[in-house]
Design a protein around this motif. Sequence first.
Motif, mmCIF file in Angstrom:
data_model
loop_
_atom_site.group_PDB
_atom_site.id
_atom_site.type_symbol
_atom_site.label_atom_id
_atom_site.label_comp_id
_atom_site.label_asym_id
_atom_site.label_seq_id
_atom_site.Cartn_x
_atom_site.Cartn_y
_atom_site.Cartn_z
ATOM 1 N N LYS A 348 15.085 43.675 37.252
ATOM 2 C CA LYS A 348 15.844 42.834 38.177
ATOM 3 C C LYS A 348 17.344 43.015 37.998
ATOM 4 N N GLY A 354 22.439 46.305 47.743
ATOM 5 C CA GLY A 354 21.985 46.269 49.132
ATOM 6 C C GLY A 354 20.486 46.110 49.293
ATOM 7 N N ASP A 355 19.722 46.209 48.190
ATOM 8 C CA ASP A 355 18.267 46.023 48.237
ATOM 9 C C ASP A 355 17.977 44.521 48.197
ATOM 10 N N THR A 356 17.542 43.988 49.329
ATOM 11 C CA THR A 356 17.282 42.548 49.421
ATOM 12 C C THR A 356 15.790 42.210 49.284
ATOM 13 N N VAL A 357 14.979 43.252 49.024
ATOM 14 C CA VAL A 357 13.524 43.054 48.993
ATOM 15 C C VAL A 357 13.008 42.911 47.567
ATOM 16 N N GLY A 359 14.355 42.154 44.575
ATOM 17 C CA GLY A 359 14.706 40.999 43.734
ATOM 18 C C GLY A 359 13.720 39.858 43.880
ATOM 19 N N PRO A 360 13.487 39.376 45.107
ATOM 20 C CA PRO A 360 12.497 38.303 45.300
ATOM 21 C C PRO A 360 11.081 38.714 44.880
#
Length: 376
Positions: A348, A354-357, A359-360
């Motif tokens: 993490k 820019g990767d927003t997928v 992390g969650p």
Amino acid sequence: MNYNKKFLGMLILSLLSFGGLAQLSTPPGGGSQRSYVRQHIGGVGKVAIEYSSPGARGRTIFGGVVPYGFNNLGFGTSSAENPSPWRAGADQNTTFHFSHDVMIGGKALKAGKYGFFVAPSQEGAWTVIFSRDNNHWGSFFYDEKNDALRVEVAAEDASFHEWLTYEFIDRQNTSTTVALIWGDKKLPIKIELKDPVKAHMKALTAELNNQPGFTYQNYGAAARYASSVGEHDQAIKWSDLAINAPFFGQKNFGTMQTKAGVLTAAGKTDEAIAVMDEAMKLPGATAGAIHQYGRQLITAGKKDKALEVFKYNQKTNNGAWPTNYGLARGYSAVGNYKQAIKYLKLAKANVPAGDTVNGPLIDQNIAKLEKGEDIN
């Protein structure tokens, strides 16, 4: 002089007899333009249809201009005792040319050029005929003894078509459907390659023996196709050539991965793993590529080997993305959830900008591991 006239007369008669006189470009009689359509089947087979296309011109077509069934045409060999089908067009008989052996209505038909005839029916299926006679004027000289194939095909209602047309209305990898459409009727005829795998393998072999065969990429692509259709021995040979062929063969991660893939498909799993052990040390072995290989091993049930691959990837690429994520998957696969959580937290911390997928997703996977659930 008399001798010359006699010779000229004989020459003209000979040319007329054998169709040797050139045809003038005058308009076709009755407005029936000569037409030609062609369709590939899966990039290998070809179907070509040549026909003359009459217009309806306000007439009743089937049961009118075109009588039902077989009929005495009153010319040639057509008679009450030897009735003829419809020429399925106008003027010169319609022809079908098949580049490969095909199946029509569940029956086999050899590659070649055939005259095409139809006997329409007022009720029930229509009779479709492929004849070895392919160069007749109409069906005045039709002879049942020259039939190569007869099948029954159901006609369908259609929106009105002024001009008789042959149209390919469906196109699949191993089949196509051509429809004869005229007036308010449509006759769909499904044409299937008899042996599509054999046709493709023959085509690939011919191409690899020519100019396309001078690149390792084409040998790799051919190997993958052969493997996908169960031609494992040939797939292995082509994958070897992609790596080792003189002048153009290249030993890199991609070509070795292809060889490992075809070995796996052939049931040679241990050999495939040995190939990939070598491939991971070659050019093209990116962190992402090795990560995907590790995930494939988990899917294949090779959990311990997958963990070994993820460890190698994380060490070799100094924890670059996504090596820590892979190592978390590897530990999760063998049931070591504590270590898996450790490496998910490290993953993490270096999710690409820019990767927003991911992390969650990592947070979701940590929660699953804390509940004792595998994340693969």
